[in-house]
Design an enzyme around this catalytic site. Structure first.
Site, PDB file in Angstrom:
ATOM      1  N   ARG A   1      11.493 -13.110  43.079  1.00  0.00           N
ATOM      2  CA  ARG A   1      11.594 -11.646  43.038  1.00  0.00           C
ATOM      3  C   ARG A   1      12.539 -11.328  41.892  1.00  0.00           C
ATOM      4  NH1 ARG A   1      10.747  -7.240  46.714  1.00  0.00           N
ATOM      5  NH2 ARG A   1      12.303  -5.588  46.494  1.00  0.00           N
TER       6      ARG A   1
ATOM      7  N   GLN B   1       2.563  -7.241  48.247  1.00  0.00           N
ATOM      8  CA  GLN B   1       2.555  -5.967  48.965  1.00  0.00           C
ATOM      9  C   GLN B   1       1.138  -5.439  49.111  1.00  0.00           C
ATOM     10  OE1 GLN B   1       5.189  -4.058  50.446  1.00  0.00           O
ATOM     11  NE2 GLN B   1       3.351  -3.118  51.303  1.00  0.00           N
TER      12      GLN B   1
ATOM     13  N   HIS C   1       3.427  -6.028  42.106  1.00  0.00           N
ATOM     14  CA  HIS C   1       3.897  -6.395  43.453  1.00  0.00           C
ATOM     15  C   HIS C   1       2.668  -6.834  44.263  1.00  0.00           C
ATOM     16  CE1 HIS C   1       6.406  -6.812  46.784  1.00  0.00           C
ATOM     17  NE2 HIS C   1       6.801  -5.582  47.009  1.00  0.00           N
TER      18      HIS C   1
ATOM     19  N   ASP D   1       5.433   5.645  46.725  1.00  0.00           N
ATOM     20  CA  ASP D   1       6.539   4.709  46.602  1.00  0.00           C
ATOM     21  C   ASP D   1       7.784   5.517  46.251  1.00  0.00           C
ATOM     22  OD1 ASP D   1       7.988   2.358  46.485  1.00  0.00           O
ATOM     23  OD2 ASP D   1       7.318   1.822  44.465  1.00  0.00           O
TER      24      ASP D   1
END
Length: 308
Positions: free
Chosen positions: A102, A132, A129, A223
């Site tokens: 990450r 996700q 990402h 987001d």
């Protein structure tokens, strides 16, 4: 060596195969059946960006698969003192069976993967990402919304938006992205997605009107407007994103059975209202749990590629 750095590298068939595997392992987990899919395997977890969901889901996930996770903060290893990513990769990958990273720039994880002896998973970068999105689509599947799927992403043209572009363009569903002017998605990533869409039949619409994007959508998602590293831009961003909050009025523009997704952490009153994230249309916490199950699917699938 197969890595999981971006959905760009995967076919529709591979993405669905991983999700099918994840769903199978989830059913087993719910029935308290824990099979050693990865016995005595070690997952090295390198964090240059902090996290709640990423750390917990990967550490619990590898444990439930029969292995162990090793948390490696950049402050605790030589990366934090300037060791080249290539050197860290060669050392760490010689001692573990898989690595999750990450970090910030996508180029950093790609450099690590270039020198790695084991599969590398992208736990988040500034550009993508992908884990996700695997959890998001797993949640969509469980809700029975895959047919005639229309996803509306409202907010910043960031790593989530880029990953939605990759997923839609590979799987072939309709994606609408609405961002404020000046916060659009990366043009190169958009062009790449549009090219993939020619083959999959995906419909990708980019604009600046959130209400238009949400009309008759089956999934509405957003987001945070202020990601890690952007704290000094907070006041400007809050002003620029005025009108982009996903509230009850925004949700009403979608189809009657429309659901709300958010990768978390969520800032109530900014990108989403309290009554939406806590409402019946919200699948946010099911989505969060699915990080665990989707990532187990990714890890097991990658481990099987090594033996092919």
């Amino acid at each position: 060596m197969r890595h999981f750095l971006t959905l760009r590298d995967y076919t529709k068939e591979e993405i669905l195969e991983i999700l099918e595997l994840a769903a199978k392992i989830k059913r087993e987990t719910k029935n308290k059946v824990f099979k050693d899919y990865m016995p005595r395997n070690t997952l090295g977890m390198i964090f240059e960006k902090s996290s709640t969901r990423t750390r917990v889901s990967f550490e619990v996930g590898i444990y439930q698969l029969g292995g162990v996770g090793l948390f490696l903060s950049s402050n605790d290893i030589q990366l934090g003192r300037g060791e080249p990513m290539s050197d860290t990769s060669r050392v760490v990958s010689s001692m573990v069976d898989m690595v999750m990273i990450r970090t910030f720039a996508q180029s950093k994880i790609e450099e690590f993967a270039k020198y790695s002896k084991v599969p590398v998973i992208n736990g988040l970068t500034d550009e993508y990402h992908p884990v996700q999105l695997m959890a998001d689509y797993m949640t969509i599947q469980e809700a029975g919304l895959e047919k005639d799927l229309v996803v509306s992403y409202v907010g910043d043209g960031n790593n989530l938006a880029h990953s939605w572009l990759m997923l839609a363009s590979k799987l072939g569903f309709e994606l609408r992205i609405a961002t404020p002017k000046g916060y659009e998605v990366n043009q190169n990533i958009l062009d790449e997605a549009l090219n993939f869409a020619k083959e999959s039949g995906a419909k990708i619409i980019i604009g600046n009107d959130p209400k238009e994007a949400c009309k008759d959508a089956t999934v509405i998602t957003t987001d945070t407007w202020v990601s890690m590293g952007q704290e000094d831009e907070k006041e400007k961003r809050l002003k620029d994103f005025d009108g982009y909050i996903v509230d009850k009025e925004m949700m009403k523009l979608g189809k009657p059975n429309a659901v709300f997704l958010h990768c978390l952490p969520a800032y109530r009153g900014y990108e989403v209202s309290e009554d939406v994230i806590e409402g019946e249309e919200s699948l946010v916490f099911e989505e969060a749990e699915n990080r665990l199950h989707a990532q187990k699917g990714v890890m097991v699938w990658l481990s099987r590629q090594i033996n092919k």
